[in-house]
Design a protein around this motif. Sequence first.
Motif, PDB file in Angstrom:
ATOM      1  N   GLY A   1       2.915   1.296  11.607  1.00 24.63           N
ATOM      2  CA  GLY A   1       3.846   0.337  11.014  1.00 24.63           C
ATOM      3  C   GLY A   1       4.318   0.683   9.624  1.00 24.63           C
ATOM      4  N   ALA A   2       4.168   1.943   9.207  1.00 23.34           N
ATOM      5  CA  ALA A   2       4.624   2.337   7.879  1.00 23.34           C
ATOM      6  C   ALA A   2       6.141   2.224   7.779  1.00 23.34           C
ATOM      7  CB  ALA A   2       4.183   3.761   7.564  1.00 23.34           C
ATOM      8  N   ALA A   3       6.608   1.935   6.571  1.00 18.79           N
ATOM      9  CA  ALA A   3       8.037   1.848   6.294  1.00 18.79           C
ATOM     10  C   ALA A   3       8.421   2.947   5.311  1.00 18.79           C
ATOM     11  CB  ALA A   3       8.382   0.486   5.704  1.00 18.79           C
ATOM     12  N   SER A   4       9.686   3.314   5.328  1.00 19.84           N
ATOM     13  CA  SER A   4      10.204   4.338   4.437  1.00 19.84           C
ATOM     14  C   SER A   4      11.138   3.678   3.428  1.00 19.84           C
ATOM     15  CB  SER A   4      10.951   5.403   5.248  1.00 19.84           C
ATOM     16  OG  SER A   4      11.389   6.452   4.433  1.00 19.84           O
ATOM     17  N   TRP A   5      10.755   3.718   2.165  1.00 25.73           N
ATOM     18  CA  TRP A   5      11.527   3.071   1.112  1.00 25.73           C
ATOM     19  C   TRP A   5      12.199   4.112   0.219  1.00 25.73           C
ATOM     20  CZ3 TRP A   5       8.656  -1.533  -1.654  1.00 25.73           C
ATOM     21  CH2 TRP A   5       8.445  -2.572  -0.734  1.00 25.73           C
ATOM     22  N   PRO A   6      13.418   3.841  -0.224  1.00 31.39           N
ATOM     23  CA  PRO A   6      13.991   4.697  -1.267  1.00 31.39           C
ATOM     24  C   PRO A   6      13.080   4.694  -2.499  1.00 31.39           C
ATOM     25  CG  PRO A   6      15.646   3.199  -0.381  1.00 31.39           C
ATOM     26  CD  PRO A   6      14.333   2.760   0.179  1.00 31.39           C
ATOM     27  N   ARG A   7      12.975   5.844  -3.141  1.00 33.54           N
ATOM     28  CA  ARG A   7      12.088   5.939  -4.308  1.00 33.54           C
ATOM     29  C   ARG A   7      12.421   4.889  -5.362  1.00 33.54           C
ATOM     30  NH1 ARG A   7      12.044  11.642  -6.264  1.00 33.54           N
ATOM     31  NH2 ARG A   7      14.163  11.124  -6.906  1.00 33.54           N
ATOM     32  N   GLU A   8      13.674   4.620  -5.572  1.00 35.02           N
ATOM     33  CA  GLU A   8      14.072   3.644  -6.589  1.00 35.02           C
ATOM     34  C   GLU A   8      13.466   2.267  -6.299  1.00 35.02           C
ATOM     35  OE1 GLU A   8      18.169   1.983  -8.743  1.00 35.02           O
ATOM     36  OE2 GLU A   8      18.288   3.193  -6.916  1.00 35.02           O
ATOM     37  N   ARG A   9      13.496   1.860  -5.030  1.00 36.13           N
ATOM     38  CA  ARG A   9      12.909   0.566  -4.659  1.00 36.13           C
ATOM     39  C   ARG A   9      11.397   0.585  -4.857  1.00 36.13           C
ATOM     40  NH1 ARG A   9      12.712  -2.126   1.455  1.00 36.13           N
ATOM     41  NH2 ARG A   9      11.653  -4.073   0.821  1.00 36.13           N
ATOM     42  N   PHE A  10      10.763   1.683  -4.471  1.00 36.60           N
ATOM     43  CA  PHE A  10       9.316   1.792  -4.619  1.00 36.60           C
ATOM     44  C   PHE A  10       8.908   1.712  -6.084  1.00 36.60           C
ATOM     45  CE2 PHE A  10       5.643   4.558  -5.449  1.00 36.60           C
ATOM     46  CZ  PHE A  10       4.673   3.889  -4.715  1.00 36.60           C
ATOM     47  N   ILE A  11       9.575   2.470  -6.948  1.00 33.74           N
ATOM     48  CA  ILE A  11       9.234   2.483  -8.373  1.00 33.74           C
ATOM     49  C   ILE A  11       9.442   1.106  -8.979  1.00 33.74           C
ATOM     50  CG2 ILE A  11       9.835   3.438 -10.617  1.00 33.74           C
ATOM     51  CD1 ILE A  11       8.295   5.388  -8.849  1.00 33.74           C
ATOM     52  N   ALA A  12      10.508   0.410  -8.582  1.00 29.96           N
ATOM     53  CA  ALA A  12      10.754  -0.935  -9.102  1.00 29.96           C
ATOM     54  C   ALA A  12       9.620  -1.880  -8.715  1.00 29.96           C
ATOM     55  CB  ALA A  12      12.092  -1.465  -8.586  1.00 29.96           C
ATOM     56  N   SER A  13       9.096  -1.749  -7.497  1.00 29.05           N
ATOM     57  CA  SER A  13       7.983  -2.589  -7.058  1.00 29.05           C
ATOM     58  C   SER A  13       6.712  -2.255  -7.824  1.00 29.05           C
ATOM     59  CB  SER A  13       7.750  -2.417  -5.551  1.00 29.05           C
ATOM     60  OG  SER A  13       8.851  -2.894  -4.818  1.00 29.05           O
ATOM     61  N   VAL A  14       6.455  -0.956  -8.016  1.00 31.81           N
ATOM     62  CA  VAL A  14       5.274  -0.543  -8.775  1.00 31.81           C
ATOM     63  C   VAL A  14       5.335  -1.075 -10.201  1.00 31.81           C
ATOM     64  CG1 VAL A  14       4.066   1.450  -9.755  1.00 31.81           C
ATOM     65  CG2 VAL A  14       4.802   1.488  -7.366  1.00 31.81           C
ATOM     66  N   ASP A  15       6.506  -1.036 -10.804  1.00 28.75           N
ATOM     67  CA  ASP A  15       6.659  -1.527 -12.173  1.00 28.75           C
ATOM     68  C   ASP A  15       6.181  -2.973 -12.299  1.00 28.75           C
ATOM     69  OD1 ASP A  15       7.666   0.850 -13.114  1.00 28.75           O
ATOM     70  OD2 ASP A  15       9.767   0.233 -13.010  1.00 28.75           O
ATOM     71  N   VAL A  16       6.448  -3.774 -11.277  1.00 30.30           N
ATOM     72  CA  VAL A  16       6.051  -5.190 -11.308  1.00 30.30           C
ATOM     73  C   VAL A  16       4.579  -5.356 -10.934  1.00 30.30           C
ATOM     74  CG1 VAL A  16       6.437  -7.458 -10.268  1.00 30.30           C
ATOM     75  CG2 VAL A  16       8.391  -5.997 -10.855  1.00 30.30           C
ATOM     76  N   LEU A  17       4.185  -4.757  -9.817  1.00 31.85           N
ATOM     77  CA  LEU A  17       2.837  -4.986  -9.284  1.00 31.85           C
ATOM     78  C   LEU A  17       1.749  -4.380 -10.165  1.00 31.85           C
ATOM     79  CD1 LEU A  17       3.574  -4.359  -5.507  1.00 31.85           C
ATOM     80  CD2 LEU A  17       3.151  -6.555  -6.613  1.00 31.85           C
ATOM     81  N   ALA A  18       1.999  -3.210 -10.726  1.00 36.69           N
ATOM     82  CA  ALA A  18       0.984  -2.570 -11.560  1.00 36.69           C
ATOM     83  C   ALA A  18       0.767  -3.305 -12.874  1.00 36.69           C
ATOM     84  CB  ALA A  18       1.362  -1.119 -11.830  1.00 36.69           C
TER      85      ALA A  18
ATOM     86  N   ILE B   1       0.857  -1.181   0.000  1.00 36.35           N
ATOM     87  CA  ILE B   1       0.000   0.000   0.000  1.00 36.35           C
ATOM     88  C   ILE B   1       0.892   1.230   0.000  1.00 36.35           C
ATOM     89  CG2 ILE B   1      -1.736   1.341   1.257  1.00 36.35           C
ATOM     90  CD1 ILE B   1      -2.621  -1.295   2.596  1.00 36.35           C
ATOM     91  N   ASP B   2       0.738   2.071  -0.995  1.00 34.84           N
ATOM     92  CA  ASP B   2       1.460   3.335  -1.023  1.00 34.84           C
ATOM     93  C   ASP B   2       0.782   4.307  -0.061  1.00 34.84           C
ATOM     94  OD1 ASP B   2       2.911   5.619  -1.743  1.00 34.84           O
ATOM     95  OD2 ASP B   2       1.576   6.057  -3.428  1.00 34.84           O
ATOM     96  N   ALA B   3       1.562   4.889   0.838  1.00 38.78           N
ATOM     97  CA  ALA B   3       1.041   5.894   1.767  1.00 38.78           C
ATOM     98  C   ALA B   3       1.655   7.272   1.506  1.00 38.78           C
ATOM     99  CB  ALA B   3       1.288   5.475   3.216  1.00 38.78           C
ATOM    100  N   GLN B   4       2.386   7.386   0.413  1.00 44.91           N
ATOM    101  CA  GLN B   4       2.922   8.653  -0.104  1.00 44.91           C
ATOM    102  C   GLN B   4       3.962   9.283   0.808  1.00 44.91           C
ATOM    103  OE1 GLN B   4      -0.543  11.022  -1.107  1.00 44.91           O
ATOM    104  NE2 GLN B   4      -1.036   9.739  -2.862  1.00 44.91           N
ATOM    105  N   VAL B   5       3.538  10.084   1.781  1.00 47.39           N
ATOM    106  CA  VAL B   5       4.465  10.844   2.628  1.00 47.39           C
ATOM    107  C   VAL B   5       4.213  10.486   4.082  1.00 47.39           C
ATOM    108  CG1 VAL B   5       5.228  13.145   3.314  1.00 47.39           C
ATOM    109  CG2 VAL B   5       4.516  12.719   0.947  1.00 47.39           C
ATOM    110  N   GLY B   6       5.259  10.211   4.812  1.00 48.09           N
ATOM    111  CA  GLY B   6       5.128   9.745   6.186  1.00 48.09           C
ATOM    112  C   GLY B   6       4.734  10.835   7.168  1.00 48.09           C
ATOM    113  N   ASN B   7       4.190  10.398   8.299  1.00 51.29           N
ATOM    114  CA  ASN B   7       3.914  11.272   9.432  1.00 51.29           C
ATOM    115  C   ASN B   7       3.887  10.394  10.680  1.00 51.29           C
ATOM    116  OD1 ASN B   7       1.204  10.195   9.817  1.00 51.29           O
ATOM    117  ND2 ASN B   7       0.551  11.473   8.083  1.00 51.29           N
TER     118      ASN B   7
END
Length: 247
Positions: free
Chosen positions: A204-221, A191-197
Amino acid sequence: MSLHLPRLGVEPDAPFPPVESALRRPDGLLAFGGDLSVPRLRKAYRHGVFPWFSEGQPILWWSPDPRTVFETAALHPNRRFARTLRGSDWTLRADTAFAAVVTACARAPRPGQDGTWITDAMRDAYAALHATGIAHSVEVFDGDALVGGIYGVSIGRMFFGESMFSARTGASKAALFGLARQMRRWDMPLIDAQVGNPHLDSLGAASWPRERFIASVDVLAEARAPVIGAWTGAFGEIPAAALGTPD
Protein backbone atom coordinates in the motif's frame (compact mmCIF):
# COMPACT_ATOMS: atom_id res chain seq x y z
CA MET A 1 32.32 12.38 -8.43
CA SER A 2 33.69 15.45 -6.69
CA LEU A 3 33.49 17.43 -9.96
CA HIS A 4 29.71 17.08 -10.11
CA LEU A 5 28.52 16.38 -6.58
CA PRO A 6 28.85 18.69 -3.55
CA ARG A 7 31.07 17.51 -0.71
CA LEU A 8 29.68 18.11 2.77
CA GLY A 9 31.66 20.25 5.18
CA VAL A 10 33.53 18.56 7.98
CA GLU A 11 31.43 20.21 10.70
CA PRO A 12 28.52 17.98 11.82
CA ASP A 13 26.11 20.91 11.44
CA ALA A 14 27.34 21.84 7.96
CA PRO A 15 24.32 22.52 5.71
CA PHE A 16 23.13 20.09 3.07
CA PRO A 17 22.62 21.37 -0.47
CA PRO A 18 18.99 22.16 -1.37
CA VAL A 19 17.20 18.90 -2.13
CA GLU A 20 16.05 20.37 -5.44
CA SER A 21 19.68 20.21 -6.58
CA ALA A 22 19.82 16.40 -6.30
CA LEU A 23 20.76 14.50 -9.43
CA ARG A 24 18.10 12.93 -11.62
CA ARG A 25 20.43 10.02 -12.47
CA PRO A 26 20.96 8.35 -10.13
CA ASP A 27 17.70 9.70 -8.79
CA GLY A 28 18.12 11.76 -5.65
CA LEU A 29 21.90 11.65 -5.16
CA LEU A 30 22.53 14.92 -3.34
CA ALA A 31 26.00 15.02 -1.79
CA PHE A 32 28.90 12.95 -0.48
CA GLY A 33 31.29 13.03 2.43
CA GLY A 34 30.80 14.20 5.98
CA ASP A 35 30.24 11.66 8.72
CA LEU A 36 27.48 9.64 10.39
CA SER A 37 27.42 11.53 13.68
CA VAL A 38 24.17 11.94 15.58
CA PRO A 39 23.92 15.70 14.87
CA ARG A 40 24.47 15.21 11.14
CA LEU A 41 22.00 12.32 10.87
CA ARG A 42 19.38 14.25 12.81
CA LYS A 43 19.87 17.21 10.48
CA ALA A 44 19.70 14.97 7.42
CA TYR A 45 16.42 13.29 8.31
CA ARG A 46 14.93 16.57 9.44
CA HIS A 47 15.50 17.84 5.88
CA GLY A 48 14.33 14.72 4.05
CA VAL A 49 17.82 13.38 3.36
CA PHE A 50 19.21 9.93 4.21
CA PRO A 51 22.56 8.11 3.84
CA TRP A 52 22.84 5.10 1.55
CA PHE A 53 26.13 3.65 0.37
CA SER A 54 28.01 0.37 0.09
CA GLU A 55 31.24 -0.78 1.68
CA GLY A 56 34.19 0.94 0.01
CA GLN A 57 32.16 3.95 -1.18
CA PRO A 58 32.22 7.40 0.37
CA ILE A 59 29.17 8.32 2.44
CA LEU A 60 26.44 9.20 -0.07
CA TRP A 61 23.37 11.30 0.78
CA TRP A 62 20.05 11.03 -1.04
CA SER A 63 16.70 12.76 -1.45
CA PRO A 64 14.86 11.02 -4.32
CA ASP A 65 11.92 12.38 -6.28
CA PRO A 66 9.32 10.93 -6.05
CA ARG A 67 9.43 9.66 -2.46
CA THR A 68 7.81 6.41 -1.32
CA VAL A 69 5.66 6.73 1.80
CA PHE A 70 3.05 4.90 3.85
CA GLU A 71 0.10 6.84 5.22
CA THR A 72 -0.60 5.16 8.54
CA ALA A 73 -4.35 5.80 8.33
CA ALA A 74 -4.50 3.54 5.27
CA LEU A 75 -1.95 0.92 6.31
CA HIS A 76 -3.92 -2.20 7.24
CA PRO A 77 -3.48 -5.90 6.41
CA ASN A 78 -5.61 -7.29 3.61
CA ARG A 79 -8.30 -9.82 4.48
CA ARG A 80 -6.12 -12.85 3.84
CA PHE A 81 -3.24 -11.64 5.98
CA ALA A 82 -5.60 -10.35 8.68
CA ARG A 83 -7.01 -13.86 8.95
CA THR A 84 -3.47 -15.25 9.25
CA LEU A 85 -2.66 -12.74 11.99
CA ARG A 86 -5.79 -13.63 13.98
CA GLY A 87 -4.48 -17.18 14.23
CA SER A 88 -0.95 -16.13 15.18
CA ASP A 89 0.77 -16.53 18.55
CA TRP A 90 3.37 -13.84 17.79
CA THR A 91 3.80 -10.77 19.98
CA LEU A 92 5.16 -7.35 19.12
CA ARG A 93 7.36 -5.13 21.27
CA ALA A 94 9.43 -2.00 20.69
CA ASP A 95 13.05 -1.16 21.45
CA THR A 96 13.82 -4.44 23.22
CA ALA A 97 16.12 -5.86 20.51
CA PHE A 98 17.23 -2.92 18.39
CA ALA A 99 20.74 -4.19 17.60
CA ALA A 100 19.41 -7.65 16.73
CA VAL A 101 16.88 -6.16 14.30
CA VAL A 102 19.54 -4.07 12.56
CA THR A 103 21.85 -7.09 12.31
CA ALA A 104 19.06 -9.27 10.91
CA CYS A 105 18.20 -6.58 8.34
CA ALA A 106 21.85 -6.42 7.29
CA ARG A 107 21.97 -10.18 6.78
CA ALA A 108 18.63 -10.50 4.99
CA PRO A 109 18.96 -11.41 1.30
CA ARG A 110 17.64 -8.74 -1.07
CA PRO A 111 16.65 -9.74 -4.63
CA GLY A 112 18.87 -7.99 -7.15
CA GLN A 113 21.34 -6.74 -4.54
CA ASP A 114 24.83 -8.01 -3.81
CA GLY A 115 25.79 -7.31 -0.22
CA THR A 116 24.21 -4.74 2.09
CA TRP A 117 24.23 -0.99 2.66
CA ILE A 118 23.98 -1.65 6.41
CA THR A 119 27.73 -1.59 6.93
CA ASP A 120 29.48 -1.73 10.29
CA ALA A 121 29.69 2.08 10.21
CA MET A 122 25.94 2.33 9.62
CA ARG A 123 25.21 -0.11 12.45
CA ASP A 124 27.33 1.94 14.83
CA ALA A 125 25.65 5.16 13.69
CA TYR A 126 22.11 3.88 14.25
CA ALA A 127 23.10 2.33 17.57
CA ALA A 128 24.17 5.83 18.61
CA LEU A 129 20.85 7.25 17.40
CA HIS A 130 19.04 4.54 19.36
CA ALA A 131 21.00 5.37 22.49
CA THR A 132 19.84 8.98 22.23
CA GLY A 133 16.19 7.92 21.82
CA ILE A 134 15.88 8.85 18.13
CA ALA A 135 16.10 5.46 16.41
CA HIS A 136 13.56 2.75 17.24
CA SER A 137 12.68 -0.82 16.38
CA VAL A 138 9.46 -2.80 16.40
CA GLU A 139 10.11 -6.49 16.94
CA VAL A 140 8.02 -9.59 16.29
CA PHE A 141 8.59 -12.53 18.63
CA ASP A 142 7.48 -16.15 18.47
CA GLY A 143 7.97 -17.04 22.10
CA ASP A 144 11.53 -15.89 22.80
CA ALA A 145 12.61 -16.06 19.15
CA LEU A 146 12.94 -12.84 17.15
CA VAL A 147 11.23 -13.61 13.84
CA GLY A 148 10.77 -10.19 12.26
CA GLY A 149 11.20 -6.49 12.74
CA ILE A 150 11.57 -2.99 11.38
CA TYR A 151 13.75 -0.09 12.44
CA GLY A 152 14.02 3.58 11.61
CA VAL A 153 14.35 7.11 12.90
CA SER A 154 11.63 9.14 14.61
CA ILE A 155 11.73 12.94 14.81
CA GLY A 156 8.71 14.78 16.14
CA ARG A 157 5.69 12.94 14.70
CA MET A 158 7.52 11.63 11.65
CA PHE A 159 8.97 8.14 11.24
CA PHE A 160 11.67 7.46 8.67
CA GLY A 161 11.80 3.74 7.94
CA GLU A 162 15.19 2.22 7.23
CA SER A 163 14.81 -1.54 6.81
CA MET A 164 12.81 -4.58 7.86
CA PHE A 165 13.31 -8.34 7.87
CA SER A 166 11.43 -11.62 8.19
CA ALA A 167 12.73 -14.89 9.57
CA ARG A 168 9.18 -16.28 9.26
CA THR A 169 6.76 -15.61 6.42
CA GLY A 170 4.84 -12.40 7.05
CA ALA A 171 6.78 -11.29 10.13
CA SER A 172 8.11 -8.07 8.58
CA LYS A 173 4.58 -7.18 7.48
CA ALA A 174 3.36 -7.76 11.02
CA ALA A 175 6.06 -5.40 12.28
CA LEU A 176 5.05 -2.75 9.76
CA PHE A 177 1.34 -3.03 10.55
CA GLY A 178 2.11 -2.99 14.28
CA LEU A 179 4.18 0.16 13.85
CA ALA A 180 1.38 1.81 11.85
CA ARG A 181 -1.22 0.82 14.45
CA GLN A 182 0.72 2.48 17.24
CA MET A 183 1.54 5.52 15.13
CA ARG A 184 -2.16 6.09 14.45
CA ARG A 185 -2.75 6.13 18.20
CA TRP A 186 0.08 8.62 18.60
CA ASP A 187 -1.19 10.88 15.79
CA MET A 188 1.80 10.11 13.58
CA PRO A 189 0.45 9.99 10.02
CA LEU A 190 3.43 9.20 7.82
CA ILE A 191 6.18 6.58 7.40
CA ASP A 192 8.98 7.37 4.97
CA ALA A 193 9.87 4.29 2.92
CA GLN A 194 12.47 6.12 0.79
CA VAL A 195 12.49 4.29 -2.57
CA GLY A 196 9.68 2.14 -3.90
CA ASN A 197 9.74 -1.48 -5.00
CA PRO A 198 7.05 -4.05 -5.86
CA HIS A 199 6.95 -5.41 -2.29
CA LEU A 200 6.30 -1.97 -0.76
CA ASP A 201 3.75 -1.24 -3.48
CA SER A 202 1.90 -4.47 -2.60
CA LEU A 203 1.63 -3.27 1.01
CA GLY A 204 0.00 0.00 0.00
CA ALA A 205 2.92 2.40 -0.40
CA ALA A 206 2.25 5.69 -2.16
CA SER A 207 4.54 7.74 -4.38
CA TRP A 208 4.69 11.42 -3.46
CA PRO A 209 6.43 14.27 -5.26
CA ARG A 210 9.49 15.28 -3.25
CA GLU A 211 8.10 18.77 -2.73
CA ARG A 212 4.99 17.38 -1.02
CA PHE A 213 7.06 15.01 1.11
CA ILE A 214 9.46 17.74 2.27
CA ALA A 215 6.54 20.04 3.12
CA SER A 216 5.03 17.29 5.30
CA VAL A 217 8.36 16.59 7.01
CA ASP A 218 8.76 20.30 7.76
CA VAL A 219 5.51 20.20 9.76
CA LEU A 220 5.68 16.75 11.34
CA ALA A 221 9.32 16.88 12.42
CA GLU A 222 8.65 20.15 14.27
CA ALA A 223 5.68 18.68 16.18
CA ARG A 224 6.07 17.47 19.74
CA ALA A 225 7.09 13.81 19.87
CA PRO A 226 4.46 11.58 21.53
CA VAL A 227 7.14 9.64 23.44
CA ILE A 228 10.54 10.86 24.60
CA GLY A 229 13.23 8.17 24.66
CA ALA A 230 12.62 4.44 24.33
CA TRP A 231 9.22 3.31 23.07
CA THR A 232 9.20 0.08 25.09
CA GLY A 233 6.76 1.08 27.82
CA ALA A 234 4.44 3.23 25.73
CA PHE A 235 4.26 0.63 22.95
CA GLY A 236 3.63 -2.23 25.34
CA GLU A 237 3.25 -5.81 24.15
CA ILE A 238 0.81 -6.27 21.29
CA PRO A 239 -0.52 -9.69 20.28
CA ALA A 240 -0.15 -10.07 16.53
CA ALA A 241 -3.70 -11.44 16.55
CA ALA A 242 -4.90 -7.92 17.45
CA LEU A 243 -3.54 -6.61 14.16
CA GLY A 244 -6.05 -8.77 12.33
CA THR A 245 -9.00 -6.84 13.75
CA PRO A 246 -9.98 -3.19 13.15
CA ASP A 247 -8.44 -0.71 15.59
